[in-house]
Design a protein around this motif. Structure first.
Motif, short mmCIF file in Angstrom:
data_model
loop_
_atom_site.label_atom_id
_atom_site.label_comp_id
_atom_site.label_asym_id
_atom_site.label_seq_id
_atom_site.Cartn_x
_atom_site.Cartn_y
_atom_site.Cartn_z
N UNK A 112 0.87 -1.19 0.00
CA UNK A 112 0.00 0.00 0.00
C UNK A 112 0.90 1.23 0.00
N UNK A 113 0.60 2.18 -0.89
CA UNK A 113 1.43 3.37 -1.02
C UNK A 113 0.61 4.62 -0.73
N UNK A 114 0.99 5.31 0.32
CA UNK A 114 0.39 6.60 0.63
C UNK A 114 1.36 7.69 0.21
N UNK A 115 0.83 8.78 -0.34
CA UNK A 115 1.66 9.88 -0.82
C UNK A 115 1.40 11.11 0.04
N UNK A 116 2.47 11.81 0.41
CA UNK A 116 2.32 13.00 1.23
C UNK A 116 3.45 13.99 0.93
N UNK A 117 3.40 15.13 1.60
CA UNK A 117 4.48 16.11 1.50
C UNK A 117 4.61 16.73 2.89
N UNK A 118 5.75 16.53 3.53
CA UNK A 118 5.94 16.97 4.90
C UNK A 118 6.85 18.20 5.04
N UNK A 119 7.56 18.56 3.98
CA UNK A 119 8.61 19.57 4.12
C UNK A 119 8.47 20.70 3.11
N UNK A 120 8.91 21.88 3.55
CA UNK A 120 8.99 23.07 2.70
C UNK A 120 10.44 23.52 2.66
N UNK A 121 10.98 23.66 1.46
CA UNK A 121 12.39 24.08 1.31
C UNK A 121 12.45 25.60 1.25
N UNK A 122 13.19 26.20 2.19
CA UNK A 122 13.25 27.67 2.26
C UNK A 122 14.44 28.26 1.53
N UNK A 123 15.16 27.41 0.78
CA UNK A 123 16.32 27.87 0.04
C UNK A 123 17.63 27.38 0.63
N UNK A 124 17.60 27.00 1.90
CA UNK A 124 18.81 26.50 2.55
C UNK A 124 18.56 25.22 3.34
N UNK A 125 17.33 24.99 3.78
CA UNK A 125 17.01 23.79 4.56
C UNK A 125 15.54 23.44 4.37
N UNK A 127 12.02 22.72 6.06
CA UNK A 127 11.23 22.97 7.26
C UNK A 127 10.10 21.95 7.33
N UNK A 128 9.94 21.35 8.49
CA UNK A 128 8.92 20.32 8.68
C UNK A 128 7.57 20.97 8.91
N UNK A 129 6.66 20.80 7.96
CA UNK A 129 5.34 21.43 8.04
C UNK A 129 4.48 20.88 9.17
N UNK A 130 4.77 19.66 9.61
CA UNK A 130 3.96 19.04 10.64
C UNK A 130 4.65 19.01 12.01
N UNK A 131 5.80 19.64 12.11
CA UNK A 131 6.56 19.63 13.36
C UNK A 131 5.98 20.62 14.37
N UNK A 132 6.07 20.25 15.65
CA UNK A 132 5.64 21.15 16.72
C UNK A 132 6.83 21.93 17.29
N UNK A 133 8.00 21.78 16.67
CA UNK A 133 9.18 22.49 17.16
C UNK A 133 9.01 23.99 16.95
N UNK A 170 -3.44 12.93 4.45
CA UNK A 170 -3.69 14.20 5.18
C UNK A 170 -3.54 15.43 4.27
N UNK A 171 -4.43 15.56 3.32
CA UNK A 171 -4.31 16.54 2.24
C UNK A 171 -4.06 17.96 2.70
N UNK A 172 -4.74 18.43 3.75
CA UNK A 172 -4.63 19.84 4.13
C UNK A 172 -3.92 20.05 5.47
N UNK A 173 -3.00 19.15 5.80
CA UNK A 173 -2.34 19.23 7.11
C UNK A 173 -1.13 20.16 7.14
N UNK A 174 -0.86 20.87 6.07
CA UNK A 174 0.38 21.65 5.97
C UNK A 174 0.50 22.74 7.04
N UNK A 175 -0.61 23.28 7.48
CA UNK A 175 -0.56 24.36 8.47
C UNK A 175 -0.99 23.87 9.85
#
Length: 256
Positions: A112-125, A127-133, A170-175
């Motif tokens: 079973x393959x689930x597709x997601x996107x967890x990160x946003x690239x800010x140009x240097x690193x 950033x984890x969109x789902x992180x509580x850090x 989790x389609x709209x979990x980015x924020x």
């Protein structure tokens, strides 16, 4: 009457374990939790990420995926008479590492393959969109939710077009950890485009109940779920469990 369209809640199809390095619990503990809750099926969906500039490894290496399959296949045999167990993968999209992702997918027999996107690239690193850090939340707030969501939904459209998968997670979990934000007309347009691609590719939509832990709706919102159903897109429930006690969480809310 239920607020939700019909959805098969006999199985939880988004479960992680300690192998991803940000969850806890052995694989067998999750199986036992699912059996205790009366589920007929379950799907482990361990993290696959490639090409990230990130300070912590929160996904599986090839060696850990080999361990995952060895233990998972043993559990499939041990609990065959109690519950159906699938060994799947949650693919984190990164356009710059598309070939590496495809190579990893070809290397293991994921059921079973689930597709997601967890990160946003800010140009240097990344950033984890789902992180509580706090550091990541502050950086994402500085960039602004409008720009982040534009990139996020565009990335999901690209991912669905390029990676063979069974469902979108989790389609709209980015924020998730940012203040409430009203989607713009442009964001709504991108979501509509995304759903059209999903229909064309026969990609199901995950109803991720972890959303209820932070808001009064799952991921995605009920409105988006209804849009998907109108297009004939199938729904698949998943708890996104990171602890055994979270298996099947909030499924009763979906049942109405």
């Amino acid at each position: 009457m239920s607020r939700f369209p019909p959805i098969d809640l006999s199985g939880d199809h988004h479960i992680h374990t300690k192998l991803c390095n940000h969850a806890s619990g052995e694989m067998e503990e999750y199986v036992q939790a699912a059996v205790k809750k009366g589920l007929q099926s379950m799907t482990f969906l361990e993290h696959l990420e490639c090409g990230l500039c990130y300070e912590q490894q929160i996904w599986l290496t090839p060696e850990l995926f080999a361990q995952y399959f060895a233990e998972g296949e043993w559990l499939q045999k041990k609990y065959a008479w109690q519950i159906a167990i699938r060994l799947g993968v949650e693919i984190g999209w990164n356009a710059t590492a598309a070939e590496e992702l495809r190579a990893m997918l070809a290397r293991f027999p994921f059921a079973h393959r689930g597709l997601s996107c967890h990160f946003y690239f800010d140009g240097s690193r990344h950033l984890n969109l789902l992180s509580s850090k706090h550091e990541h939340i502050a950086a994402l707030r500085a960039i602004g939710p409008e720009l982040i969501l534009e990139a996020y939904f565009t990335s999901l459209i690209e991912a669905c077009q390029q990676i063979p998968c069974d469902k979108l997670c989790h389609l709209d979990a980015a924020l998730r950890h940012l203040p409430p934000f009203q989607l713009t007309a442009r964001h709504q347009e991108l979501i509509s485009q995304l759903l059209q691609v999903m229909r064309e590719k026969k990609i199901a939509l995950e109803v991720n109940t972890s959303g209820y832990a932070v808001r009064p709706q799952p991921y995605p919102t009920v409105e988006i779920i209804r849009q998907a159903v109108k297009l004939g897109i199938s729904l698949i429930p998943g708890s996104d469990a990171h602890h055994p006690e979270q298996v099947g969480r909030f499924f009763g809310v979906l049942a109405g």
